[in-house]
Design a protein around this motif. Sequence first.
Motif, mmCIF file in Angstrom:
data_model
loop_
_atom_site.group_PDB
_atom_site.id
_atom_site.type_symbol
_atom_site.label_atom_id
_atom_site.label_comp_id
_atom_site.label_asym_id
_atom_site.label_seq_id
_atom_site.Cartn_x
_atom_site.Cartn_y
_atom_site.Cartn_z
ATOM 1 N N PRO A 59 0.903 -1.150 -0.027
ATOM 2 C CA PRO A 59 0.061 0.200 -0.022
ATOM 3 C C PRO A 59 0.635 1.343 0.063
ATOM 4 C CG PRO A 59 0.168 -0.962 2.256
ATOM 5 C CD PRO A 59 0.817 -2.042 1.315
ATOM 6 N N ASP A 60 0.389 2.340 -0.536
ATOM 7 C CA ASP A 60 1.044 3.749 -0.567
ATOM 8 C C ASP A 60 1.186 4.192 1.233
ATOM 9 O OD1 ASP A 60 -1.203 4.622 0.068
ATOM 10 O OD2 ASP A 60 -1.695 5.617 -1.866
ATOM 11 N N TYR A 61 1.810 5.245 1.456
ATOM 12 C CA TYR A 61 2.190 5.534 2.684
ATOM 13 C C TYR A 61 0.805 5.913 3.364
ATOM 14 C CZ TYR A 61 4.576 8.252 6.610
ATOM 15 O OH TYR A 61 4.947 8.586 7.882
ATOM 16 N N ALA A 62 -0.103 6.790 2.733
ATOM 17 C CA ALA A 62 -1.240 6.873 3.509
ATOM 18 C C ALA A 62 -2.219 5.526 3.713
ATOM 19 C CB ALA A 62 -2.124 7.880 2.206
ATOM 20 N N ALA A 63 -2.223 4.757 2.706
ATOM 21 C CA ALA A 63 -3.049 3.450 3.090
ATOM 22 C C ALA A 63 -2.411 2.889 4.300
ATOM 23 C CB ALA A 63 -3.226 2.628 2.139
ATOM 24 N N MET A 64 -1.003 2.860 4.363
ATOM 25 C CA MET A 64 -0.157 2.130 5.348
ATOM 26 C C MET A 64 -0.469 2.809 6.850
ATOM 27 S SD MET A 64 3.832 2.359 6.255
ATOM 28 C CE MET A 64 3.621 3.952 6.984
ATOM 29 N N LEU A 65 -0.548 4.119 6.904
ATOM 30 C CA LEU A 65 -0.902 4.731 8.168
ATOM 31 C C LEU A 65 -2.549 4.420 8.480
ATOM 32 C CD1 LEU A 65 0.429 8.473 7.437
ATOM 33 C CD2 LEU A 65 1.406 6.361 9.002
ATOM 34 N N ALA A 66 -3.418 4.416 7.656
ATOM 35 C CA ALA A 66 -4.919 3.982 7.908
ATOM 36 C C ALA A 66 -4.833 2.489 8.392
ATOM 37 C CB ALA A 66 -5.529 4.270 6.557
ATOM 38 N N ASP A 67 -4.197 1.823 7.945
ATOM 39 C CA ASP A 67 -4.255 0.477 8.383
ATOM 40 C C ASP A 67 -2.820 -0.354 8.905
ATOM 41 O OD1 ASP A 67 -5.056 -2.149 9.170
ATOM 42 O OD2 ASP A 67 -5.258 -2.799 7.112
ATOM 43 N N PRO A 68 -2.166 0.326 9.986
ATOM 44 C CA PRO A 68 -0.879 -0.074 10.111
ATOM 45 C C PRO A 68 -0.535 -1.227 10.807
ATOM 46 C CG PRO A 68 -1.454 1.564 11.843
ATOM 47 C CD PRO A 68 -2.632 1.461 11.031
ATOM 48 N N GLY A 69 -1.592 -1.977 11.045
ATOM 49 C CA GLY A 69 -1.388 -3.416 11.898
ATOM 50 C C GLY A 69 -1.549 -4.511 10.668
ATOM 51 N N SER A 70 -1.833 -4.120 9.397
ATOM 52 C CA SER A 70 -1.806 -5.095 8.505
ATOM 53 C C SER A 70 -0.653 -5.615 8.185
ATOM 54 C CB SER A 70 -2.529 -4.703 7.018
ATOM 55 O OG SER A 70 -1.877 -3.758 6.552
ATOM 56 N N SER A 71 -0.518 -7.031 7.521
ATOM 57 C CA SER A 71 0.709 -7.346 7.244
ATOM 58 C C SER A 71 1.496 -6.704 6.057
ATOM 59 C CB SER A 71 0.809 -8.958 6.872
ATOM 60 O OG SER A 71 0.429 -9.626 7.938
ATOM 61 N N LEU A 72 0.632 -6.095 5.280
ATOM 62 C CA LEU A 72 1.318 -5.402 4.236
ATOM 63 C C LEU A 72 1.503 -3.960 4.592
ATOM 64 C CD1 LEU A 72 -1.341 -5.948 1.426
ATOM 65 C CD2 LEU A 72 1.263 -6.768 1.409
ATOM 66 N N GLY A 73 1.003 -3.260 5.592
ATOM 67 C CA GLY A 73 1.170 -2.076 6.095
ATOM 68 C C GLY A 73 2.605 -2.128 6.979
ATOM 69 N N MET A 74 2.878 -3.184 7.488
ATOM 70 C CA MET A 74 3.945 -3.301 8.509
ATOM 71 C C MET A 74 5.456 -3.533 7.765
ATOM 72 S SD MET A 74 3.134 -5.740 11.831
ATOM 73 C CE MET A 74 2.141 -7.139 11.150
ATOM 74 N N MET A 75 5.164 -4.095 6.510
ATOM 75 C CA MET A 75 6.487 -4.271 5.759
ATOM 76 C C MET A 75 7.433 -3.258 5.641
ATOM 77 S SD MET A 75 6.792 -7.154 4.180
ATOM 78 C CE MET A 75 6.150 -7.804 5.648
ATOM 79 N N TYR A 76 7.203 -1.873 5.568
ATOM 80 C CA TYR A 76 7.928 -0.613 5.576
ATOM 81 C C TYR A 76 8.730 -0.675 6.765
ATOM 82 C CZ TYR A 76 4.838 1.205 2.262
ATOM 83 O OH TYR A 76 3.831 1.645 0.875
ATOM 84 N N THR A 77 8.385 -0.897 7.678
ATOM 85 C CA THR A 77 9.196 -0.973 9.011
ATOM 86 C C THR A 77 9.795 -2.340 9.327
ATOM 87 O OG1 THR A 77 7.108 -1.175 10.624
ATOM 88 C CG2 THR A 77 8.032 1.020 10.093
ATOM 89 N N PHE A 78 9.139 -3.269 9.045
ATOM 90 C CA PHE A 78 9.531 -4.557 9.127
ATOM 91 C C PHE A 78 11.012 -4.701 8.249
ATOM 92 C CE2 PHE A 78 10.736 -8.781 6.893
ATOM 93 C CZ PHE A 78 10.838 -9.677 8.153
ATOM 94 N N TRP A 79 11.041 -4.324 7.122
ATOM 95 C CA TRP A 79 12.335 -4.414 6.321
ATOM 96 C C TRP A 79 13.246 -3.138 6.803
ATOM 97 C CZ3 TRP A 79 13.768 -8.262 4.194
ATOM 98 C CH2 TRP A 79 13.004 -9.310 3.616
#
Length: 297
Positions: free
Chosen positions: A105-125
């Motif tokens: 997801p883009d940054y805005a979508a990540m902030l909207a759903d930070p608990g999703s596995s896709l949303g966590m990828m930024y900080t996981f990596w």
Amino acid sequence: MSVTEPTRFQVRVRAPIDEVWHALVDPGALRTWLSEYAEVDLPSRYEFWGRYTPEGDRPRQRLLLADGKVLRFAWILGETETVVEIALTEDGGETSLSFSQTGLPDYAAMLADPGSSLGMMYTFWALSVANLVDHVEGRPLTARCDLTSPLMNEEVRIDAPRGEVYSSIADPAVFTRWFGAHIEAETHVGGRWAMGSLENDPEPAKIVDLVPDSKMSLAYEDGIVASWELEESGGGTKLTFVQSGFSEGKPPYGMWMGWLSGLAELRRFHEVDPWLPIWVDVHLEGTPEGLIALDGK
């Protein structure tokens, strides 16, 4: 969910390319810096899973390429197949590592759903690569995020005086240098603190505790509190970082991994001479202008 591609970044590694490649494909090394479990059998198998891996109840990766300089694998998260690529190039006796992952997801979508596995990828990596760099450079690793636990408490020892470490946290200009994101703050109890700009942040955190050379705490609108506490330790500093105030049924793992990756860079900031951030270039689709600061100046 808005999906763009790819997310990418580039980091510098002060180690030869063959050592970095070994760390990427050796299962023992992977269990040290990346995941709880890992199995590799090139050229057919590349899998990792466990409590440090999003959706880590079982392996979800499929190897696409491993040629000694480029590692590429598919990773299914939820119902989305993402593709991760890590490419190495030699830079003198050091290594440049380029990372990309499609399907996020883009940054805005990540902030909207930070608990999703896709949303966590930024900080996981961000955390994983910081540990990869420290691993091949022979430095202590930062704790990985246990995605089965609600506890968010980490201690690190930094080889620098307590006052210098405190300034790195309490001074927004210095914080910006090592954290890699632009920080603005009103540095007093009750003052606002924002990642980005105070003018553009509708819900900035507030500084709720500030003790010179000892402690700073931030409270967010959703009740989450992030606290740094400093103690002298053998000529250096013991830093205790705690995140609290969240529902244990939905821990903010994405935020926690972001802070942990920051601790890794904070320690490098004080201990590596000459210091430069490991991050050379970062592209997150939809990131607010001014959020990412990578010049190391």
